[in-house]
Design a protein around this motif. Structure first.
Motif, PDB file in Angstrom:
ATOM      1  N   TRP A 170       0.607  -0.908   0.132  1.00 27.27           N
ATOM      2  CA  TRP A 170      -0.413  -0.154  -0.133  1.00 27.27           C
ATOM      3  C   TRP A 170       0.838   1.474   0.019  1.00 27.27           C
ATOM      4  CZ3 TRP A 170      -4.930  -0.825  -0.739  1.00 27.27           C
ATOM      5  CH2 TRP A 170      -5.426  -2.779  -0.428  1.00 27.27           C
ATOM      6  N   ALA A 224       5.165   5.275   4.649  1.00 31.08           N
ATOM      7  CA  ALA A 224       6.227   6.152   4.320  1.00 31.08           C
ATOM      8  C   ALA A 224       7.427   7.338   5.083  1.00 31.08           C
ATOM      9  CB  ALA A 224       6.462   6.032   3.072  1.00 31.08           C
ATOM     10  N   GLN A 230      10.931  -3.920  -3.892  1.00 34.17           N
ATOM     11  CA  GLN A 230      10.200  -4.898  -3.611  1.00 34.17           C
ATOM     12  C   GLN A 230      10.055  -6.257  -3.935  1.00 34.17           C
ATOM     13  OE1 GLN A 230      11.153  -4.281  -0.247  1.00 34.17           O
ATOM     14  NE2 GLN A 230      10.970  -5.611   0.734  1.00 34.17           N
ATOM     15  N   SER A 255       9.532   2.876   2.443  1.00 31.66           N
ATOM     16  CA  SER A 255       8.029   2.707   1.056  1.00 31.66           C
ATOM     17  C   SER A 255       9.053   0.842   1.147  1.00 31.66           C
ATOM     18  CB  SER A 255       8.083   3.308   0.096  1.00 31.66           C
ATOM     19  OG  SER A 255       9.612   2.862  -0.690  1.00 31.66           O
ATOM     20  N   GLY A 256       9.965   0.487   1.226  1.00 32.59           N
ATOM     21  CA  GLY A 256      10.171  -0.754   0.964  1.00 32.59           C
ATOM     22  C   GLY A 256       9.274  -2.072   1.830  1.00 32.59           C
ATOM     23  N   TYR A 257      10.191  -1.508   3.199  1.00 29.06           N
ATOM     24  CA  TYR A 257       9.519  -2.652   4.313  1.00 29.06           C
ATOM     25  C   TYR A 257       7.900  -2.478   5.054  1.00 29.06           C
ATOM     26  CZ  TYR A 257      14.477  -4.498   3.029  1.00 29.06           C
ATOM     27  OH  TYR A 257      14.408  -4.916   2.228  1.00 29.06           O
ATOM     28  N   PRO A 268       5.474   0.401   3.570  1.00 26.94           N
ATOM     29  CA  PRO A 268       4.840   1.545   2.437  1.00 26.94           C
ATOM     30  C   PRO A 268       4.025   2.256   3.378  1.00 26.94           C
ATOM     31  CG  PRO A 268       4.621  -0.556   1.649  1.00 26.94           C
ATOM     32  CD  PRO A 268       5.543  -1.406   2.845  1.00 26.94           C
ATOM     33  N   GLY A 273      11.880   1.887  -4.187  1.00 25.87           N
ATOM     34  CA  GLY A 273      11.941   1.074  -2.783  1.00 25.87           C
ATOM     35  C   GLY A 273      10.160   0.008  -3.552  1.00 25.87           C
ATOM     36  N   THR A 292      12.858   5.863   1.391  1.00 32.79           N
ATOM     37  CA  THR A 292      13.270   4.184   0.334  1.00 32.79           C
ATOM     38  C   THR A 292      13.179   2.698   1.290  1.00 32.79           C
ATOM     39  OG1 THR A 292      14.416   5.638  -0.654  1.00 32.79           O
ATOM     40  CG2 THR A 292      14.987   3.259  -1.130  1.00 32.79           C
TER      41      THR A 292
END
Lengths: 402, 287
Positions: free
Chosen positions: A213, B262, A227, B255-257, B259, A223, B252
């Motif tokens: 999300w 973020a 993923q 938002s990768g882990y 999100p 990022g 970053t």
């Protein structure tokens, strides 16, 4: 630390500005776009509530000009009554949209149409239901408007988030692979679309390996994309709007993912406004929608050409929704012999059906949601221009889809 | 591990774009104690100019022309309006003035380039991906990291090794004494303002192939730049570099882990810094 405090206050102001960025700026134009009528009878007054500027900049004008195009084709009249439009700016604020709807009703319009944003449509729904004014929603796609919050007075000619995204899930599971990553903007429409995709994808035996999300208005998706690349999946399903969609498409393509991991999206993510901006980055994206500019039928060919001639812009699904909304109004008036009394008029709208550029058009008599075909499309380059080619017709889809 | 390295690269390239914008803001503030709220607008102007210029003359021409045009616009504005309001005691007037300017720029750009979203493809030389050992990575993003590093080093050298740099630092330290030495501080401030704006526009060109170009991005970028200079340390060029890297990596990785959080993570960091270390993380003494 005086400066620090000033800065903190400033940051707060700047954030407020961003929050208000999309707020209304223009005052509504109360003028009505009356064309010189040839018909003799009492005019039918149609209240139109559509945004003139803001995030949905392209949507409002497309819908309005699409509707105007159809009305012009039939000489701005039906059943010997001239049709007059009273247009109000929907703005990006649901309360303002509600106030303007109320104003139109107080001015005595016979019916109301428009609403790009679901929040505005929900807000107007209770008012038109209470005041018993026939209303035709020409965009807002929140599922509940024709489900739990459905009203006898409200029809919808556009789509629901589930109607568009549900059919794609099963198709992806059968044609691409049974492991998918889902990425969606974290707001109602994104959530409904992702949920609909997921439901049919899992029914068809697929597994959603990751669900991401993203906040509305993100500036960088690298990022998230890393993923996605890292996940063990065959396909990606994404739902994003506006500039978020452009940034995402661009970065997805730059990461070279498009070749190994087909990108599938709700059709709006690659509609003409986004497509033009994203350019080559959108190439190969697969989407589902209730229309495509390349749909092969005579009605669509004529519509696409006529809209381009009239507006100078390429036709979009929004223009089509406006066009069909105009037709629904005209056909219902013809069928009721010009009677706009709710009882007769609602019955007439329920019965409307015709060959639309999108295929066969008719309403579900229970929910008042349009029943329509959903198409799988792929962004391809045709004669040097990017367009959505239909690669499969998934047939008629009702809402809720099954 | 592979993923972490990839995210580091992503974070650094995002940080590089943010750095180019934030350092211009920081420079102007450091020298004249002048906070330019129209700074985000100049980023967007750079991005729009990049699209227009590269359609005609190519990306590389845009990289040079856009900052020059933006700096010229800034010089005119500085001469005509802003100079009258120089001085730390006029902070509120400056803020209101540049805030208004930000809106004027915003509307002018909407009139010129329209409301629709635009984007720019990377130049052919930098298109595609390259294997960086752990995974395929967009060439253009590597280029962005390199540009950020080169600008950081160049700025450092200019500020420490050149006469112009000495004048800028002198004006930043004490305007009255600098003026008494016969240096025209008003000119130094004006030149720094234009240079700061040129950096923002340069950031706009470099950022255009990575981010979308659309109305509204000006204010989004302004907020990120403000967060960076507050977290790093106001008006300190080196602190801005560290601040940009921190913010780029944080957003970053978040938002990768995580999100959903973020943006929240950035504001949380900002709040913690303001409460515990209001002078900024990377400056030694309270300002």
């Amino acid at each position: 630390m005086r400066t620090g405090r000033i800065l903190a206050a400033l940051l707060a102001i700047a954030m407020l500005v961003v929050a208000c960025e999309e707020a209304p700026v223009a005052e509504p134009d109360p003028a009505d776009d009356t064309q010189a009528p040839e018909a003799e009878g009492d005019p039918v007054r149609v209240g139109v509530v559509l945004p003139e500027a803001g995030v949905y900049a392209q949507l409002g004008p497309d819908i309005l000009e699409g509707m105007q195009l159809y009305l012009d084709e039939v000489g701005n009249q039906a059943a010997d009554r001239p049709i007059e439009l009273a247009v109000e700016d929907e703005t990006a604020d649901a309360n303002t949209a509600l106030d303007r709807t109320r104003r139109l009703i107080d001015q005595g319009v016979d019916l109301v149409t428009g609403y790009v944003s679901t929040a505005a449509a929900y807000a107007a729904r209770d008012l038109v239901d209470e005041r018993q004014v026939p209303t035709i929603v020409s965009n807002a796609g929140g599922n509940d408007l024709t489900r739990d919050r459905h009203s006898e007075y409200v029809f919808r000619t556009s789509f629901t988030s589930a109607q568009v995204s549900h059919p794609l899930g099963g198709w992806v599971a059968e044609n691409i692979g049974d492991r998918a990553v889902v990425l969606a903007a974290d707001y109602a429409f994104g959530q409904e679309s992702a949920a609909a995709f997921r439901e049919s994808f899992e029914e068809a035996g697929g597994t959603v390996v990751d669900e991401i999300w993203t906040p509305l208005g993100a500036t960088d998706f690298s990022g998230n994309i890393a993923q996605i690349a890292n996940a063990d999946a065959d396909a990606t399903f994404a739902f994003l709007a506006g500039s978020d969609a452009v940034i995402f498409l661009q970065q997805y393509a730059q990461a070279g993912l498009g070749e190994t991991r087909p990108l599938t999206v709700a059709g709006f993510v690659v509609e003409s406004d986004v497509l033009e901006a994203a350019g080559q980055a959108a190439l190969g994206a697969i989407s589902s929608l209730h229309w495509a500019p390349t749909l092969d039928n005579p009605e669509n060919e004529a519509f696409v050409q006529a809209f381009e001639d009239a507006s100078g812009r390429p036709a979009s699904v929004y223009a089509l929704q406006g066009y069909d909304t105009g037709r629904v109004i005209v056909e219902a008036l013809e069928a009721s012999a010009g009677d706009t009394d709710p009882e007769a008029f609602l019955e007439a709208i329920r019965e409307v059906s015709f060959d639309s550029p999108r295929g066969e058009f008719r309403f579900d008599p229970e929910t008042h949601q349009v029943i329509q075909n959903i198409y799988v499309r792929e962004v391809q380059e045709v004669d040097g221009e990017l367009t959505n080619q239909v690669i499969e017709d998934l047939g008629e889809v009702q809402d809720p889809p099954s | 591990m592979r993923l972490i390295l990839l995210q580091m690269l992503n974070g650094l390239s995002y940080a590089a774009v943010l750095y180019l914008v934030a350092v211009g803001l920081s420079l102007t503030y450091g020298v004249g104690r002048f906070l330019n709220l129209a700074h985000g607008g100049f980023y967007l102007l750079g991005a729009y100019l990049a699209i227009t210029v590269s359609a005609r003359f190519g990306f590389w021409a845009a990289l040079v022309l856009a900052p020059v045009i933006a700096a010229a616009v800034a010089a005119v504005i500085e001469r005509a309006v802003l100079r009258k309001y120089a001085g730390e005691h006029r902070a509120i007037e400056q803020l209101l003035l540049t805030f208004g300017l930000a809106f004027i720029l915003h509307d002018l750009m909407r009139i010129i380039w329209g409301g629709q979203i635009r984007s720019l493809a990377p130049p052919p030389l930098l298109a595609g991906t390259v294997d960086v050992g752990v995974a395929a990575f967009p060439v253009y993003r590597l280029f962005v990291v390199a540009v950020g590093a080169v600008v950081a080093v160049a700025l450092h050298l200019i500020l420490t090794r050149t006469r112009a740099g000495v004048m800028i630092r002198a004006a930043a330290a004490d305007q009255d004494i600098t003026a008494s030495l016969g240096i025209d501080t008003a000119r130094v401030l004006g030149a720094t303002y234009s240079a700061g704006v040129a950096l923002a526009a340069f950031g706009g060109v470099v950022g255009a192939p990575v981010l979308a170009t659309a109305a509204g991005l000006d204010f989004r970028i302004l907020i990120l730049a403000l967060i960076i200079i507050v977290i790093g340390g106001l008006g300190n060029v080196r602190a801005t570099l560290y601040g940009a890297v921190l913010v780029g990596l944080l957003e970053t990785f978040a938002s990768g882990y995580v999100p959903r959080f973020a943006f929240f993570s950035l504001y949380l960091l900002l709040a913690v810094v303001l409460i515990t270390r209001p002078q900024g993380l990377f400056v030694r003494q309270p300002a």
